[in-house]
Design an enzyme around this catalytic site. Structure first.
Site, PDB file in Angstrom:
ATOM      1  N   ASP A  77       0.856  -1.172   0.000  1.00 10.15           N
ATOM      2  CA  ASP A  77       0.000   0.000   0.000  1.00 10.15           C
ATOM      3  C   ASP A  77       0.901   1.233   0.000  1.00 10.15           C
ATOM      4  O   ASP A  77       1.915   1.261   0.708  1.00 10.15           O
ATOM      5  CB  ASP A  77      -0.927   0.009   1.219  1.00 10.15           C
ATOM      6  CG  ASP A  77      -2.135   0.892   0.963  1.00 10.15           C
ATOM      7  OD1 ASP A  77      -2.981   0.489   0.134  1.00 10.15           O
ATOM      8  OD2 ASP A  77      -2.218   1.988   1.541  1.00 10.15           O
TER       9      ASP A  77
ATOM     10  N   ASP B 277       3.802  10.390 -10.197  1.00  9.03           N
ATOM     11  CA  ASP B 277       5.194  10.538 -10.655  1.00  9.03           C
ATOM     12  C   ASP B 277       5.448  11.853 -11.400  1.00  9.03           C
ATOM     13  O   ASP B 277       6.516  12.451 -11.231  1.00  9.03           O
ATOM     14  CB  ASP B 277       5.598   9.358 -11.552  1.00  9.03           C
ATOM     15  CG  ASP B 277       6.019   8.140 -10.751  1.00  9.03           C
ATOM     16  OD1 ASP B 277       6.014   8.220  -9.504  1.00  9.03           O
ATOM     17  OD2 ASP B 277       6.356   7.101 -11.362  1.00  9.03           O
TER      18      ASP B 277
HETATM   19  P1  IMP Z   1      -2.913   1.992  -3.335  1.00  6.48           P
HETATM   20  O1  IMP Z   1      -1.586   1.608  -2.761  1.00  6.48           O
HETATM   21  O2  IMP Z   1      -3.486   0.952  -4.225  1.00  6.48           O
HETATM   22  O3  IMP Z   1      -3.876   2.473  -2.277  1.00  6.48           O
HETATM   23  O4  IMP Z   1      -2.701   3.212  -4.329  1.00  6.48           O
HETATM   24  C1  IMP Z   1      -1.844   4.228  -4.007  1.00  6.48           C
HETATM   25  C2  IMP Z   1      -1.910   5.327  -5.069  1.00  6.48           C
HETATM   26  O5  IMP Z   1      -0.855   6.240  -4.781  1.00  6.48           O
HETATM   27  C3  IMP Z   1      -1.645   4.826  -6.481  1.00  6.48           C
HETATM   28  O6  IMP Z   1      -2.812   4.478  -7.156  1.00  6.48           O
HETATM   29  C4  IMP Z   1      -0.972   6.043  -7.109  1.00  6.48           C
HETATM   30  O7  IMP Z   1      -1.941   6.961  -7.548  1.00  6.48           O
HETATM   31  C5  IMP Z   1      -0.216   6.625  -5.943  1.00  6.48           C
HETATM   32  N1  IMP Z   1       1.174   6.109  -5.910  1.00  6.48           N
HETATM   33  C6  IMP Z   1       1.712   5.232  -5.038  1.00  6.48           C
HETATM   34  N2  IMP Z   1       2.998   4.982  -5.339  1.00  6.48           N
HETATM   35  C7  IMP Z   1       3.242   5.714  -6.435  1.00  6.48           C
HETATM   36  C8  IMP Z   1       4.414   5.872  -7.229  1.00  6.48           C
HETATM   37  O8  IMP Z   1       5.475   5.269  -7.039  1.00  6.48           O
HETATM   38  N3  IMP Z   1       4.292   6.723  -8.269  1.00  6.48           N
HETATM   39  C9  IMP Z   1       3.149   7.400  -8.556  1.00  6.48           C
HETATM   40  N4  IMP Z   1       2.051   7.306  -7.851  1.00  6.48           N
HETATM   41  C10 IMP Z   1       2.092   6.451  -6.790  1.00  6.48           C
END
Ligand code: IMP
Length: 196
Positions: free
Chosen positions: A74, A151
């Site tokens: 997450d 990003d």
């Molecule tokens: P989850 O972990 O599925 O709740 O989603 C976390 C959200 O944070 C993702 O859908 C992205 O929009 C954003 N996110 C998390 N890590 C990254 C990354 O490394 N680059 C860009 N966006 C990120």
């Protein structure tokens, strides 16, 4: 050449191919880990704590693989002057107000400090382990042309002027996901040596 007696097959349960590609690239540098893509939608609880969210999601999906190690990840972007927003709501906010919405919220804000966090929950031999990585940076003024998620608007501290999106594969050695994955790999190395 990978020695199959020394490899460890691990399932990564996710619906996000970008996360999978990044963690797979990191694992490939370590012959011990053979990553398998377990495509699934995760159940997420509402919490401000990514570790808690990951641990819950893991509990809900770990039954999908028998006896094999499995993990979920997450992650989120936490912006200091927005009191940590979007944080655990990063995926939802990205899909609703998007990058433009975040930059609009930041319009008159000079302090653009933010951090990304990645929390991995791993189940191995019926035990759960948590690994967290963070990377500090700044929210850019503009949206860069490349990269997924946030990003295109996140400039990591260690790279001065380029966004994660502009860094391409170089992101993979400085990112929040890299630091969390590296902790997991270190743990797994120790684990295998102990039980082998
Ligand atoms: P989850 O972990 O599925 O709740 O989603 C976390 C959200 O944070 C993702 O859908 C992205 O929009 C954003 N996110 C998390 N890590 C990254 C990354 O490394 N680059 C860009 N966006 C990120």
């Amino acid at each position: 050449m990978v020695d199959s007696t020394r490899t460890l097959k691990i399932f990564f349960a996710t619906n996000n191919i970008h996360k999978y590609n990044e963690i797979n690239a990191i694992c490939k540098q370590h012959t011990l880990i053979q990553l398998k893509f377990l495509q699934t939608s995760l159940v997420e609880i509402q919490s401000s704590d990514l570790e808690e969210i990951a641990a819950f999601s893991l509990k809900k999906c770990s039954g999908l693989v028998k006896n094999n190690p499995v993990f979920v990840e997450d992650s989120g972007l936490f912006i200091k002057q927005l009191n940590g927003f979007p944080g655990p709501y990063s995926a939802f906010i990205f899909e609703t107000i998007g990058l433009k919405g975040i930059l609009t919220l930041m319009e008159k804000i000079r302090d653009r400090e933010a951090y990304f966090q990645s929390s991995i929950a791993l189940k191995i031999k019926n035990k759960v382990e948590i690994f967290t990585g963070r990377v500090k940076g700044q929210i850019s003024q503009d949206i860069s042309a490349t990269g997924w998620g946030y990003d295109p608007i996140f400039i990591p501290q260690s790279n001065g002027k380029y966004t994660f999106g502009e860094l391409g594969s170089k992101k993979n050695v400085i990112s929040h996901r890299y630091f969390a994955t590296r902790k997991m790999i270190k743990f797994l190395n120790k684990y295998v040596i102990l039980v082998d």
